[in-house]
Design a protein around this motif. Structure first.
Motif, PDB file in Angstrom:
ATOM      1  N   ASP A 167     -18.333  -0.832  10.482  1.00  0.00           N
ATOM      2  CA  ASP A 167     -18.236  -0.280   9.135  1.00  0.00           C
ATOM      3  C   ASP A 167     -19.101   0.973   9.044  1.00  0.00           C
ATOM      4  O   ASP A 167     -19.668   1.428  10.048  1.00  0.00           O
ATOM      5  CB  ASP A 167     -18.603  -1.322   8.074  1.00  0.00           C
ATOM      6  N   SER A 168     -19.225   1.546   7.862  1.00  0.00           N
ATOM      7  CA  SER A 168     -19.968   2.802   7.696  1.00  0.00           C
ATOM      8  C   SER A 168     -21.468   2.655   7.946  1.00  0.00           C
ATOM      9  O   SER A 168     -22.163   3.644   8.168  1.00  0.00           O
ATOM     10  CB  SER A 168     -19.728   3.384   6.300  1.00  0.00           C
ATOM     11  N   GLN A 169     -22.002   1.420   7.929  1.00  0.00           N
ATOM     12  CA  GLN A 169     -23.419   1.186   8.232  1.00  0.00           C
ATOM     13  C   GLN A 169     -23.613   0.727   9.678  1.00  0.00           C
ATOM     14  O   GLN A 169     -24.666   0.191  10.034  1.00  0.00           O
ATOM     15  CB  GLN A 169     -24.025   0.133   7.286  1.00  0.00           C
ATOM     16  N   SER A 170     -22.609   0.902  10.512  1.00  0.00           N
ATOM     17  CA  SER A 170     -22.633   0.538  11.931  1.00  0.00           C
ATOM     18  C   SER A 170     -22.752  -0.961  12.174  1.00  0.00           C
ATOM     19  O   SER A 170     -23.213  -1.393  13.233  1.00  0.00           O
ATOM     20  CB  SER A 170     -23.753   1.283  12.671  1.00  0.00           C
ATOM     21  N   HIS A 171     -22.338  -1.776  11.226  1.00  0.00           N
ATOM     22  CA  HIS A 171     -22.274  -3.221  11.434  1.00  0.00           C
ATOM     23  C   HIS A 171     -20.972  -3.534  12.160  1.00  0.00           C
ATOM     24  O   HIS A 171     -19.905  -3.064  11.756  1.00  0.00           O
ATOM     25  CB  HIS A 171     -22.318  -3.989  10.106  1.00  0.00           C
ATOM     26  N   VAL A 172     -21.076  -4.347  13.199  1.00  0.00           N
ATOM     27  CA  VAL A 172     -19.891  -4.702  13.975  1.00  0.00           C
ATOM     28  C   VAL A 172     -19.054  -5.705  13.186  1.00  0.00           C
ATOM     29  O   VAL A 172     -19.529  -6.769  12.809  1.00  0.00           O
ATOM     30  CB  VAL A 172     -20.288  -5.296  15.349  1.00  0.00           C
ATOM     31  N   LEU A 173     -17.803  -5.331  12.919  1.00  0.00           N
ATOM     32  CA  LEU A 173     -16.884  -6.193  12.190  1.00  0.00           C
ATOM     33  C   LEU A 173     -16.043  -7.045  13.137  1.00  0.00           C
ATOM     34  O   LEU A 173     -15.674  -8.168  12.815  1.00  0.00           O
ATOM     35  CB  LEU A 173     -15.962  -5.356  11.303  1.00  0.00           C
ATOM     36  N   TYR A 174     -15.747  -6.491  14.293  1.00  0.00           N
ATOM     37  CA  TYR A 174     -14.928  -7.186  15.284  1.00  0.00           C
ATOM     38  C   TYR A 174     -15.192  -6.543  16.638  1.00  0.00           C
ATOM     39  O   TYR A 174     -15.449  -5.343  16.718  1.00  0.00           O
ATOM     40  CB  TYR A 174     -13.435  -7.066  14.926  1.00  0.00           C
ATOM     41  N   SER A 175     -15.118  -7.345  17.687  1.00  0.00           N
ATOM     42  CA  SER A 175     -15.318  -6.774  19.018  1.00  0.00           C
ATOM     43  C   SER A 175     -14.442  -7.467  20.050  1.00  0.00           C
ATOM     44  O   SER A 175     -14.065  -8.626  19.884  1.00  0.00           O
ATOM     45  CB  SER A 175     -16.784  -6.872  19.436  1.00  0.00           C
ATOM     46  N   VAL A 176     -14.124  -6.730  21.075  1.00  0.00           N
ATOM     47  CA  VAL A 176     -13.427  -7.248  22.253  1.00  0.00           C
ATOM     48  C   VAL A 176     -14.331  -6.910  23.425  1.00  0.00           C
ATOM     49  O   VAL A 176     -14.684  -5.749  23.633  1.00  0.00           O
ATOM     50  CB  VAL A 176     -12.042  -6.583  22.440  1.00  0.00           C
ATOM     51  N   ARG A 177     -14.704  -7.912  24.179  1.00  0.00           N
ATOM     52  CA  ARG A 177     -15.625  -7.700  25.295  1.00  0.00           C
ATOM     53  C   ARG A 177     -14.908  -7.972  26.618  1.00  0.00           C
ATOM     54  O   ARG A 177     -14.103  -8.890  26.736  1.00  0.00           O
ATOM     55  CB  ARG A 177     -16.827  -8.619  25.167  1.00  0.00           C
ATOM     56  N   ASP A 178     -15.230  -7.139  27.571  1.00  0.00           N
ATOM     57  CA  ASP A 178     -14.760  -7.314  28.951  1.00  0.00           C
ATOM     58  C   ASP A 178     -13.237  -7.380  29.074  1.00  0.00           C
ATOM     59  O   ASP A 178     -12.685  -8.241  29.749  1.00  0.00           O
ATOM     60  CB  ASP A 178     -15.393  -8.553  29.587  1.00  0.00           C
TER      61      ASP A 178
END
Length: 109
Positions: free
Chosen positions: A73-84
């Motif tokens: 989001d605009s505050q650099s909070h991770v909303l979703y991630s895909v790793r590896d």
């Protein structure tokens, strides 16, 4: 006034049709640059390119491409991630270049 000669009438028509063609081309150019929202079918497309250069020995040793993605989001909070996220490159022996194209769709529920 004296009647126009046929040559002058033909010249007038030719320049008018040339003007019409140029006006139509300008109209098409404007439409291409400013597409209305209704034409995008609710989609927003972003294109980016990245180029990586490896020395030949490292290129030959390369076997996989590993990708990590984060939506923030605009505050650099991770909303979703895909790793590896792993992509097998196979044997690059005789190749000079590998082109990897990814399509990432971000949707709402």
């Amino acid at each position: 006034p004296p009647p126009s000669t046929p040559a002058k009438i033909a010249d007038t028509r030719r320049s008018k049709s040339s003007t019409d063609v140029l006006a139509e081309l300008e109209k098409i150019r404007r439409q291409t640059l400013t597409r209305p929202a209704s034409r995008n079918n609710g989609r927003h497309e972003i294109n980016r390119e990245i180029q990586l250069t490896l020395n030949r020995a490292d290129f030959d040793r390369s076997k996989k491409f590993l990708l990590n993605l984060q939506v923030e989001d605009s505050q650099s909070h991770v909303l979703y991630s895909v790793r590896d996220f792993q992509i097998d490159l196979g044997d690059l022996g005789d190749h000079e270049r590998v082109l990897l194209k990814l399509s990432i769709a971000l949707r709402h529920r």
